[in-house]
Write a protein that holds these residues in place. Structure first.
Motif, PDB file in Angstrom:
ATOM      1  N   ASP A 224      92.250  40.424 -75.089  1.00 31.14           N
ATOM      2  CA  ASP A 224      91.636  41.415 -75.983  1.00 31.14           C
ATOM      3  C   ASP A 224      92.378  42.746 -75.932  1.00 31.14           C
ATOM      4  O   ASP A 224      92.582  43.388 -76.968  1.00 31.14           O
ATOM      5  CB  ASP A 224      90.162  41.625 -75.626  1.00 31.14           C
TER       6      ASP A 224
ATOM      7  N   LYS B 288      97.658  45.472 -82.865  1.00 34.54           N
ATOM      8  CA  LYS B 288      97.062  45.120 -84.172  1.00 34.54           C
ATOM      9  C   LYS B 288      98.080  45.162 -85.315  1.00 34.54           C
ATOM     10  O   LYS B 288      97.970  44.416 -86.254  1.00 34.54           O
ATOM     11  CB  LYS B 288      95.876  46.029 -84.469  1.00 34.54           C
TER      12      LYS B 288
ATOM     13  N   TYR C 299      94.293  31.929 -79.219  1.00 34.04           N
ATOM     14  CA  TYR C 299      93.349  33.052 -79.216  1.00 34.04           C
ATOM     15  C   TYR C 299      93.918  34.230 -80.003  1.00 34.04           C
ATOM     16  O   TYR C 299      93.220  34.844 -80.812  1.00 34.04           O
ATOM     17  CB  TYR C 299      93.047  33.464 -77.776  1.00 34.04           C
TER      18      TYR C 299
ATOM     19  N   GLU D 149      93.867  33.243 -83.732  1.00 37.69           N
ATOM     20  CA  GLU D 149      92.488  33.281 -84.253  1.00 37.69           C
ATOM     21  C   GLU D 149      92.002  34.711 -84.489  1.00 37.69           C
ATOM     22  O   GLU D 149      91.111  34.938 -85.297  1.00 37.69           O
ATOM     23  CB  GLU D 149      91.533  32.593 -83.272  1.00 37.69           C
ATOM     24  N   ASN D 150      92.595  35.638 -83.764  1.00 40.37           N
ATOM     25  CA  ASN D 150      92.154  37.029 -83.855  1.00 40.37           C
ATOM     26  C   ASN D 150      93.150  37.928 -84.601  1.00 40.37           C
ATOM     27  O   ASN D 150      93.157  39.139 -84.411  1.00 40.37           O
ATOM     28  CB  ASN D 150      91.867  37.581 -82.464  1.00 40.37           C
TER      29      ASN D 150
ATOM     30  N   LEU E  29      95.509  42.332 -77.907  1.00 43.70           N
ATOM     31  CA  LEU E  29      95.185  42.361 -79.334  1.00 43.70           C
ATOM     32  C   LEU E  29      94.995  43.794 -79.824  1.00 43.70           C
ATOM     33  O   LEU E  29      95.519  44.182 -80.870  1.00 43.70           O
ATOM     34  CB  LEU E  29      93.902  41.563 -79.603  1.00 43.70           C
TER      35      LEU E  29
END
Length: 163
Positions: free
Chosen positions: A154, A161, A113, A116-117, A157
């Motif tokens: 999330d 960043k 995950y 992918e992000n 993430l």
């Protein structure tokens, strides 16, 4: 109205007008008239949620009339009700059923995950980062297996960043 009741009403809006029927014995029969067995089961469960000291709920109804996703939903409601509305369960959950479509990620899925992000993470990197305190605490640990919610992933993430 209890939160568990609100969740039932979202799935069965026709039950909303029948929530307080248990208060009058004459209204009970009228309230269940025209409902199918699934709807009746959830109405009786709502009556229990709303007034557990005077209303009983027969668990056989779950066995007799519910299956698959309806049974799963009813059991989740009951657990949430006792944990969050009666506070009779004060401990963190020690059990859970994680299904493929749930929003929890094991270590491999968490790594995928993240990758992918936009964050390049392997399962090993997640493991090492977790041991070093660089990863969030898992939302669930079942038999020693760590699971993170999508929301936790999330948030990680967003915070990383530029990682």
């Amino acid at each position: 109205m209890k939160k568990a009741t609100e969740r039932v009403i979202k799935n069965f809006p026709m039950l909303e007008s029948k929530i307080t029927a248990y208060e009058n014995v004459l209204l009970i029969e009228e309230a269940i008239k025209g409902l199918n067995e699934i709807e009746r089961t959830f109405l009786k469960l709502v009556w229990y949620f709303e007034e557990p000291e005077s209303q009983s709920f027969d668990m056989r109804n779950l066995y007799l009339y519910l299956s698959d996703e309806w049974l799963d939903f009813a059991l989740e409601l009951i657990t949430d009700y006792f944990r969050n509305e009666t506070y009779l369960i004060n401990t963190k959950p020690t059990f859970s059923i994680i299904k493929e479509d749930d929003e929890y990620l094991g270590m491999s899925q968490f790594a995928s995950y993240l990758t992918e992000n936009g964050l390049n993470f392997s399962k090993q990197r997640v493991s090492v980062s977790y041991k070093r305190g660089k990863m969030p605490e898992p939302d669930l640990v079942i038999a020693g297996v760590k699971y993170w919610s999508i929301q936790t992933a999330d948030k990680f993430l967003e915070e990383n960043k530029s990682y």
